[in-house]
Motif scaffolding. Sequence first.
Motif, mmCIF file in Angstrom:
data_model
loop_
_atom_site.group_PDB
_atom_site.id
_atom_site.type_symbol
_atom_site.label_atom_id
_atom_site.label_comp_id
_atom_site.label_asym_id
_atom_site.label_seq_id
_atom_site.Cartn_x
_atom_site.Cartn_y
_atom_site.Cartn_z
ATOM 1 N N ALA A 111 2.143 -15.330 7.775
ATOM 2 C CA ALA A 111 3.175 -14.495 8.143
ATOM 3 C C ALA A 111 2.908 -13.038 7.679
ATOM 4 C CB ALA A 111 4.576 -14.875 7.537
ATOM 5 N N LEU A 112 2.381 -12.939 6.504
ATOM 6 C CA LEU A 112 2.025 -11.478 5.885
ATOM 7 C C LEU A 112 0.900 -10.987 6.664
ATOM 8 C CD1 LEU A 112 2.551 -12.107 2.027
ATOM 9 C CD2 LEU A 112 3.823 -10.722 3.609
ATOM 10 N N ARG A 113 -0.147 -11.690 7.013
ATOM 11 C CA ARG A 113 -1.009 -11.162 7.590
ATOM 12 C C ARG A 113 -1.152 -11.051 9.009
ATOM 13 N NH1 ARG A 113 -6.477 -14.559 6.674
ATOM 14 N NH2 ARG A 113 -5.302 -16.307 6.011
ATOM 15 N N SER A 114 -0.035 -11.556 9.542
ATOM 16 C CA SER A 114 0.143 -11.157 10.913
ATOM 17 C C SER A 114 1.059 -9.939 11.136
ATOM 18 C CB SER A 114 0.911 -12.490 11.495
ATOM 19 O OG SER A 114 2.418 -12.688 11.119
ATOM 20 N N VAL A 115 1.663 -9.533 9.957
ATOM 21 C CA VAL A 115 2.575 -8.239 10.177
ATOM 22 C C VAL A 115 1.800 -7.004 9.336
ATOM 23 C CG1 VAL A 115 4.664 -7.568 9.376
ATOM 24 C CG2 VAL A 115 4.577 -9.754 10.327
ATOM 25 N N VAL A 116 1.243 -7.189 8.278
ATOM 26 C CA VAL A 116 1.033 -6.232 7.450
ATOM 27 C C VAL A 116 -0.315 -5.518 7.905
ATOM 28 C CG1 VAL A 116 0.510 -5.556 5.193
ATOM 29 C CG2 VAL A 116 2.319 -7.056 5.497
ATOM 30 N N LYS A 170 7.374 -1.549 6.009
ATOM 31 C CA LYS A 170 7.448 -2.546 7.378
ATOM 32 C C LYS A 170 8.132 -3.715 7.021
ATOM 33 C CE LYS A 170 3.897 -3.532 11.053
ATOM 34 N NZ LYS A 170 2.577 -3.622 11.232
ATOM 35 N N ALA A 171 8.169 -4.304 6.089
ATOM 36 C CA ALA A 171 8.643 -5.728 6.088
ATOM 37 C C ALA A 171 9.608 -5.909 4.599
ATOM 38 C CB ALA A 171 7.779 -6.948 6.228
ATOM 39 N N ILE A 172 10.145 -6.920 4.639
ATOM 40 C CA ILE A 172 10.929 -7.027 3.220
ATOM 41 C C ILE A 172 10.801 -8.594 3.202
ATOM 42 C CG2 ILE A 172 13.224 -7.437 4.569
ATOM 43 C CD1 ILE A 172 14.603 -6.661 1.849
ATOM 44 N N MET A 173 10.560 -8.955 1.785
ATOM 45 C CA MET A 173 10.263 -10.768 1.646
ATOM 46 C C MET A 173 11.471 -11.236 0.644
ATOM 47 S SD MET A 173 7.556 -12.543 1.625
ATOM 48 C CE MET A 173 7.687 -14.561 1.594
ATOM 49 N N LEU A 174 12.232 -11.921 1.402
ATOM 50 C CA LEU A 174 13.397 -12.571 0.823
ATOM 51 C C LEU A 174 13.021 -14.142 0.594
ATOM 52 C CD1 LEU A 174 16.135 -11.322 3.185
ATOM 53 C CD2 LEU A 174 15.511 -10.311 0.978
ATOM 54 N N SER A 175 13.734 -14.567 -0.627
ATOM 55 C CA SER A 175 13.439 -16.099 -0.942
ATOM 56 C C SER A 175 14.885 -16.289 -1.746
ATOM 57 C CB SER A 175 12.477 -16.258 -1.946
ATOM 58 O OG SER A 175 12.392 -17.527 -2.308
#
Length: 395
Positions: A111-116, A170-175
Amino acid sequence: MTQVKKHEAKLSRAVESIQPSGIRRFFDMASSMENIISLGVGEPDFTTPWSVREASIHSLESGRTSYTANAGLIELREAISDYMEERFDVSYRPEDEVIVTVGASEGIDIALRSVVDPGDDVLIVEPCFVSYAPLVSMAGGQPIPVPTFMKDDFQVTLETLQEKITPKTKAIMLSFPNNPTGGVMGREDLEKLRDFIIEHDLVVLSDEIYAELSYDQEHVSTAAIDGLKERTILISGFSKSFAMTGWRVGYVCAPAAYAAAMLKIHQYAMMCASTMAQYAALEALTNGRQEMEEMITSYRQRRNFFVKSLREAGLSCHTPGGAFYAFPSIKASGLSSEQFAEQLLLEQHVAVVPGHVFGEGGEGHIRCSYAASMAQLEEAVDRIAVFMNTIKKEG
């Protein structure tokens, strides 16, 4: 005669800069000691249900040992799609919006590598699972920690997010439910973040591996919030809810454009998840729900006992709404998280994880897994109480 030059390892600077997991040192120390009660391992103490194990055995006996489609068995993807809609009210097309991964960990990575892109900032709500920041760095991004606090039940606030946003974000990581805090975010809590996320055009990477382990309210997926599904990559799996940690099977659900990008990485890096594990996961979704509910009931009982006992031992502790961790404050001891964890291990043979390994905001806390038997939990809190009394006398 030509002198052979000794080869020196030429390592990636990005990998060299990453520190090993801070959890490992305590596991290594505990492994050499006797009479240890470990509250450090983040996995269920239940065995995978028999019907799930039997499904895997049957797949082997039937000769189902070849590759599956890169995205996974279509039957499993269909089952995941049905399950997500039935339980969490989010709908995904199994043919192009669901990918079966090698655990949720691979799902986070792809997921991270596809976006960042290099130079992108990624907001990471902390304390958090230890892999997030290193994976952002390895993708070329810059992890930006967003702290949460016990006074807010470890929920992320809009004010804190606004302090951390930059033009490069660019993105936010939620858990949520969260590892290590057990914090949860309900529908109203997530809705408060929606306008911020949309205004700044952020991609949401939502790790929902503990979604089923939500004790006081039904879990609400970030993707179920109006306006967020089209920008959310949902990551989950079978490890926690079905006691399948060692099977290494998870999944990502996302809009087709994101799923297609992740599939490119997945097919080159992994080809596909284990065929036998996929058949086991299919059985878990089809016939393993009762065992899952029994586990949840047991964890709720253990949580209630353990949190109450920690407070009686002199540690402040919020009531975790999900996962299977307590994250008590140890500030009253006057010790750092690492000092507390190390002394508790050496003096009372109880293994916990120091909070700082989950991000700077975790300092002043320890993570205790209550996915242990009641007998172990009872003995552990007795030993913790002795340890706290010793500290008070020494103080």
